[in-house]
Design a protein around this motif. Structure first.
Motif, PDB file in Angstrom:
ATOM      1  N   GLN A 116       0.596  -1.195  -0.008  1.00  0.00           N
ATOM      2  CA  GLN A 116      -0.168   0.208   0.009  1.00  0.00           C
ATOM      3  C   GLN A 116       0.728   1.228  -0.027  1.00  0.00           C
ATOM      4  N   TRP A 117       0.183   2.261  -0.365  1.00  0.00           N
ATOM      5  CA  TRP A 117       0.649   3.656  -0.417  1.00  0.00           C
ATOM      6  C   TRP A 117       0.715   4.398   0.911  1.00  0.00           C
ATOM      7  N   GLU A 173       0.863   7.244   3.386  1.00  0.00           N
ATOM      8  CA  GLU A 173       0.699   8.987   3.226  1.00  0.00           C
ATOM      9  C   GLU A 173      -0.184   9.157   4.295  1.00  0.00           C
ATOM     10  N   PRO A 174      -0.340  10.366   4.891  1.00  0.00           N
ATOM     11  CA  PRO A 174      -1.367  10.733   5.915  1.00  0.00           C
ATOM     12  C   PRO A 174      -2.655  10.717   5.232  1.00  0.00           C
ATOM     13  N   LEU A 225      -4.301   8.400   4.040  1.00  0.00           N
ATOM     14  CA  LEU A 225      -4.366   7.143   3.252  1.00  0.00           C
ATOM     15  C   LEU A 225      -3.998   5.973   4.376  1.00  0.00           C
ATOM     16  N   TYR A 226      -2.900   5.599   4.300  1.00  0.00           N
ATOM     17  CA  TYR A 226      -2.446   4.638   5.387  1.00  0.00           C
ATOM     18  C   TYR A 226      -0.872   5.322   6.155  1.00  0.00           C
ATOM     19  N   THR A 274      -4.616  14.712   8.121  1.00  0.00           N
ATOM     20  CA  THR A 274      -4.678  14.394   6.563  1.00  0.00           C
ATOM     21  C   THR A 274      -3.868  15.758   5.763  1.00  0.00           C
ATOM     22  N   ASP A 275      -2.983  15.332   4.829  1.00  0.00           N
ATOM     23  CA  ASP A 275      -2.470  16.283   4.098  1.00  0.00           C
ATOM     24  C   ASP A 275      -1.258  16.995   4.573  1.00  0.00           C
ATOM     25  N   ASP A 276      -0.758  16.342   5.747  1.00  0.00           N
ATOM     26  CA  ASP A 276       0.371  17.017   6.510  1.00  0.00           C
ATOM     27  C   ASP A 276       1.719  16.160   5.487  1.00  0.00           C
ATOM     28  N   ARG A 277       2.236  17.166   4.871  1.00  0.00           N
ATOM     29  CA  ARG A 277       3.275  16.589   3.849  1.00  0.00           C
ATOM     30  C   ARG A 277       4.604  17.142   4.203  1.00  0.00           C
ATOM     31  N   GLU A 337       9.330  20.538   3.128  1.00  0.00           N
ATOM     32  CA  GLU A 337       8.243  19.592   2.748  1.00  0.00           C
ATOM     33  C   GLU A 337       8.668  18.171   2.140  1.00  0.00           C
ATOM     34  N   THR A 390       9.704  14.698   1.126  1.00  0.00           N
ATOM     35  CA  THR A 390       9.449  14.361  -0.377  1.00  0.00           C
ATOM     36  C   THR A 390       9.940  12.936  -0.519  1.00  0.00           C
ATOM     37  N   ASN A 435       3.671  11.460  -2.888  1.00  0.00           N
ATOM     38  CA  ASN A 435       2.461  11.878  -1.959  1.00  0.00           C
ATOM     39  C   ASN A 435       1.542  12.347  -2.819  1.00  0.00           C
ATOM     40  N   GLN A 450       0.325  16.073  -3.257  1.00  0.00           N
ATOM     41  CA  GLN A 450       1.466  16.871  -3.802  1.00  0.00           C
ATOM     42  C   GLN A 450       1.079  16.691  -5.288  1.00  0.00           C
ATOM     43  N   TYR A 483      -3.765   7.267  -9.102  1.00  0.00           N
ATOM     44  CA  TYR A 483      -4.354   8.022  -8.169  1.00  0.00           C
ATOM     45  C   TYR A 483      -5.158   9.387  -8.532  1.00  0.00           C
ATOM     46  N   ARG A 489      -8.580  11.797  -5.400  1.00  0.00           N
ATOM     47  CA  ARG A 489      -9.118  13.101  -4.930  1.00  0.00           C
ATOM     48  C   ARG A 489      -9.832  13.663  -6.039  1.00  0.00           C
ATOM     49  N   LYS A 505      -7.855   2.242   2.685  1.00  0.00           N
ATOM     50  CA  LYS A 505      -7.163   3.449   1.974  1.00  0.00           C
ATOM     51  C   LYS A 505      -5.920   3.095   1.649  1.00  0.00           C
ATOM     52  N   GLY A 506      -5.140   3.553   0.740  1.00  0.00           N
ATOM     53  CA  GLY A 506      -3.770   2.971   0.331  1.00  0.00           C
ATOM     54  C   GLY A 506      -3.605   2.070  -0.429  1.00  0.00           C
ATOM     55  N   ARG A 507      -4.591   1.217  -0.680  1.00  0.00           N
ATOM     56  CA  ARG A 507      -4.566   0.088  -1.326  1.00  0.00           C
ATOM     57  C   ARG A 507      -5.090   0.251  -2.874  1.00  0.00           C
ATOM     58  N   LEU A 508      -4.169   0.668  -3.604  1.00  0.00           N
ATOM     59  CA  LEU A 508      -4.618   1.190  -5.149  1.00  0.00           C
ATOM     60  C   LEU A 508      -5.632   0.505  -5.856  1.00  0.00           C
TER      61      LEU A 508
END
Lengths: 148, 108
Positions: A37-38, A40-41, A43-44, A52-55, A94, A96, B33, B36, B67, B70, B86-89
């Motif tokens: 899985q991906w 990222e705040p 998501l997981y 959420t969206d804290d990068r 930020e 990355t 991300n 981003q 993705y 959003r 969430k996070g599992r494409l």
């Protein structure tokens, strides 16, 4: 991979491709040792209720702190018995990218939605898309032998 | 009345979508991300198409999952993805495709 604006320090001799493209996981997941899985705040993430969206770089530092890593003053050398991760950020802090040290002392990274590479040092993939290495953290256990 | 589905078959709209989608895929390929990625002008351009982009986004999810979630959330104000997925494409894409069929945006 070819050197370009995204990775100006890459050369054919300082990295090797180690996987096909895969959009299912990102560099954070790969640094943690996960490929399903991906990370990222929103998501997981760990902790799951992180904003959420804290990068920010702080979000990355907090994740790895939660996983037992501590700041090691940008020391990216191989230390037997320790796993290390390098965290990258832009000049605006930020977050990355994250890379993971291999048992050989070289490093492994998942590049966005693309491939995994082994690279000689954390700095090899800095200077462009990912900004610079801003933090190196370590945890007292053997580097996970997850690849490449 | 013009439906979203018929709007999505307009060649000019489809061309604009494909151009923006291709641009976004190129620009976002090294990013780790999705927030981003969402801020890229190309992605915002797709959100700006509005409702007619929904069937096109769902077709893209079926063809080559990426993705787009959003954008779908922003346009439809829906989020059919269960928290545990969430996070599992693959699972996120499947949830949106199911939603698309149920809501009539996508042929079954």
């Amino acid at each position: 991979m070819k050197a370009g604006a995204e990775f100006p320090r890459l050369t054919p001799d300082n990295h090797r491709e180690t996987s096909p493209r895969d959009k299912a996981y990102n560099c954070i997941a790969w640094a943690v040792g996960e490929m399903k899985q991906w990370w990222e705040p929103g998501l997981y993430w760990v902790p799951q209720d992180w904003p959420t969206d804290d990068r920010s770089l702080g979000a990355l530092e907090s994740l790895f702190s939660t996983l037992g890593y501590v700041d090691c003053n940008l020391d990216d050398g191989l230390e037997p018995g320790f796993a290390k991760v390098a965290l990258y950020a832009t000049s605006a802090f930020e977050g990355t990218h994250a890379a993971r040290q291999l048992p050989s002392g070289k490093w492994t990274s998942k590049l966005g939605k693309l491939i995994d590479i082994e690279h000689d040092t954390p700095e090899v993939i800095a200077g462009g898309e990912y900004g610079e290495v801003m933090q190196v953290m370590k945890r007292a256990d053997a580097p996970a032998d997850l690849g490449p | 009345m013009t439906t979203d589905a018929t709007l999505a078959t307009r060649p000019d709209l489809r061309d604009r979508f494909q151009r923006l989608a291709g641009q976004w895929r190129e620009e976002s390929q090294y990013m780790s991300n999705t927030g981003q990625m969402t801020l890229l002008k190309s992605y915002l351009g797709i959100i700006g198409i509005g409702e007619p982009a929904v069937p096109l986004l769902l077709e893209e999810l079926k063809r080559d999952p990426d993705y787009w979630f959003r954008a779908l959330e922003a346009i439809t104000l829906e989020d059919p993805v269960p928290p545990e997925d969430k996070g599992r494409l693959d699972r996120m894409a499947a949830a949106w495709i199911d939603w698309g069929v149920r809501s009539g945006h996508l042929a079954s």
